[in-house]
Design a protein around this motif. Structure first.
Motif, short mmCIF file in Angstrom:
data_model
loop_
_atom_site.label_atom_id
_atom_site.label_comp_id
_atom_site.label_asym_id
_atom_site.label_seq_id
_atom_site.Cartn_x
_atom_site.Cartn_y
_atom_site.Cartn_z
N SER A 4 0.84 -1.20 0.00
CA SER A 4 0.00 0.00 0.00
C SER A 4 0.88 1.26 0.00
CB SER A 4 -0.97 0.01 1.18
OG SER A 4 -0.27 -0.04 2.40
N ASP A 5 2.04 1.21 0.68
CA ASP A 5 2.98 2.34 0.63
C ASP A 5 3.46 2.56 -0.80
OD1 ASP A 5 2.82 2.77 3.39
OD2 ASP A 5 4.62 1.59 3.81
N ARG A 6 3.82 1.47 -1.47
CA ARG A 6 4.28 1.56 -2.85
C ARG A 6 3.15 2.06 -3.76
NH1 ARG A 6 7.18 -2.83 -1.04
NH2 ARG A 6 5.67 -4.37 -1.70
N GLU A 7 1.93 1.64 -3.49
CA GLU A 7 0.78 2.08 -4.28
C GLU A 7 0.58 3.60 -4.13
OE1 GLU A 7 -3.99 1.16 -4.88
OE2 GLU A 7 -3.00 0.46 -3.05
N GLU A 9 2.90 5.85 -3.30
CA GLU A 9 4.01 6.53 -3.97
C GLU A 9 3.80 6.51 -5.49
OE1 GLU A 9 7.69 4.84 -2.61
OE2 GLU A 9 7.34 5.50 -0.54
N SER A 10 3.36 5.38 -6.00
CA SER A 10 3.09 5.27 -7.43
C SER A 10 1.97 6.22 -7.85
CB SER A 10 2.73 3.82 -7.77
OG SER A 10 2.45 3.70 -9.14
N ALA A 11 0.94 6.32 -7.04
CA ALA A 11 -0.18 7.23 -7.36
C ALA A 11 0.29 8.68 -7.37
CB ALA A 11 -1.31 7.03 -6.36
N ILE A 12 1.17 9.05 -6.44
CA ILE A 12 1.72 10.41 -6.44
C ILE A 12 2.49 10.65 -7.74
CG2 ILE A 12 3.44 11.93 -5.39
CD1 ILE A 12 2.62 10.66 -2.64
N ARG A 13 3.37 9.72 -8.10
CA ARG A 13 4.15 9.86 -9.33
C ARG A 13 3.24 9.98 -10.56
NH1 ARG A 13 7.06 5.33 -6.96
NH2 ARG A 13 8.96 6.09 -6.00
N ASN A 14 2.23 9.11 -10.62
CA ASN A 14 1.33 9.10 -11.78
C ASN A 14 0.53 10.39 -11.89
OD1 ASN A 14 2.20 6.53 -12.49
ND2 ASN A 14 0.50 5.50 -11.47
N LEU A 15 0.01 10.88 -10.77
CA LEU A 15 -0.75 12.12 -10.82
C LEU A 15 0.13 13.30 -11.22
CD1 LEU A 15 -3.16 11.89 -7.75
CD2 LEU A 15 -3.79 12.07 -10.16
N LEU A 16 1.33 13.36 -10.69
CA LEU A 16 2.25 14.43 -11.07
C LEU A 16 2.62 14.34 -12.55
CD1 LEU A 16 4.57 14.67 -7.95
CD2 LEU A 16 2.93 16.39 -8.74
N ALA A 17 2.82 13.13 -13.04
CA ALA A 17 3.18 12.94 -14.45
C ALA A 17 2.05 13.35 -15.39
CB ALA A 17 3.56 11.48 -14.70
N VAL A 30 -4.57 12.38 -4.35
CA VAL A 30 -4.02 11.02 -4.36
C VAL A 30 -4.97 10.08 -3.63
CG1 VAL A 30 -2.06 9.59 -3.68
CG2 VAL A 30 -1.68 11.96 -4.38
N ALA A 31 -5.42 10.49 -2.45
CA ALA A 31 -6.33 9.65 -1.67
C ALA A 31 -7.61 9.36 -2.43
CB ALA A 31 -6.64 10.33 -0.33
N ARG A 32 -8.16 10.37 -3.08
CA ARG A 32 -9.41 10.19 -3.85
C ARG A 32 -9.20 9.29 -5.07
NH1 ARG A 32 -10.45 16.02 -2.38
NH2 ARG A 32 -12.35 15.94 -1.14
N ALA A 33 -8.01 9.34 -5.66
CA ALA A 33 -7.72 8.48 -6.81
C ALA A 33 -7.70 7.01 -6.40
CB ALA A 33 -6.39 8.87 -7.44
N ILE A 34 -7.29 6.75 -5.18
CA ILE A 34 -7.19 5.37 -4.71
C ILE A 34 -8.50 4.87 -4.10
CG2 ILE A 34 -6.06 3.89 -2.99
CD1 ILE A 34 -3.51 5.50 -3.59
N ALA A 35 -9.15 5.71 -3.33
CA ALA A 35 -10.38 5.30 -2.63
C ALA A 35 -11.41 6.43 -2.71
CB ALA A 35 -10.08 4.96 -1.19
N PRO A 36 -12.08 6.57 -3.85
CA PRO A 36 -12.97 7.70 -4.06
C PRO A 36 -14.05 7.89 -2.98
CG PRO A 36 -12.72 6.46 -6.08
CD PRO A 36 -12.03 5.68 -4.99
N PRO A 41 -9.30 8.42 5.39
CA PRO A 41 -8.31 7.67 6.18
C PRO A 41 -6.93 7.57 5.50
CG PRO A 41 -10.40 6.49 6.14
CD PRO A 41 -10.51 7.62 5.16
N LEU A 42 -6.87 7.86 4.22
CA LEU A 42 -5.60 7.78 3.50
C LEU A 42 -4.78 9.06 3.56
CD1 LEU A 42 -6.62 5.83 0.29
CD2 LEU A 42 -5.30 5.00 2.23
N MET A 43 -5.32 10.12 4.13
CA MET A 43 -4.62 11.40 4.10
C MET A 43 -3.24 11.34 4.76
SD MET A 43 -6.15 13.56 2.28
CE MET A 43 -5.45 15.12 2.80
N GLU A 44 -3.13 10.81 5.95
CA GLU A 44 -1.81 10.75 6.60
C GLU A 44 -0.89 9.77 5.88
OE1 GLU A 44 1.53 11.50 8.40
OE2 GLU A 44 -0.25 12.78 8.47
#
Length: 84
Positions: A4-7, A9-17, A30-36, A41-44
């Motif tokens: 989930s940590d890797r997911e 980080e990958s979501a951050i990279r993908n959104l920035l790209a 990022v949190a909304r992209a993973i769990a709309p 709970p994903l914010m921290e």
């Protein structure tokens, strides 16, 4: 590091790209992209992933348009930007 940590980080990279080079993203993007439906709970964990990526030199964490010195102590809204 968990999958989930890797997911995150990958979501951050993908959104920035997917944005202009000088654009930033909010941790909530990022949190909304993973769990709309249950993103809060994903914010921290997203902020922690951003801190890891900042330590690795991949991103900068900003607040008020300025790069924060110590991302582990920053309170309030932040933005995540690609490193220069």
């Amino acid at each position: 590091m968990s999958s989930s940590d890797r997911e995150l980080e990958s979501a951050i990279r993908n959104l920035l790209a997917s944005r202009a080079a000088d654009s930033s993203i909010c941790p909530s993007d990022v949190a909304r992209a993973i769990a709309p439906k249950d993103w809060r709970p994903l914010m921290e964990p997203v902020r922690a992933a951003a801190r890891r990526l900042m330590s690795a030199g991949e991103v900068r964490i900003t607040q008020g348009g300025k790069t924060v010195g110590d991302p582990s102590t920053v309170k309030g809204p932040i933005r995540i930007v690609r490193s220069d």
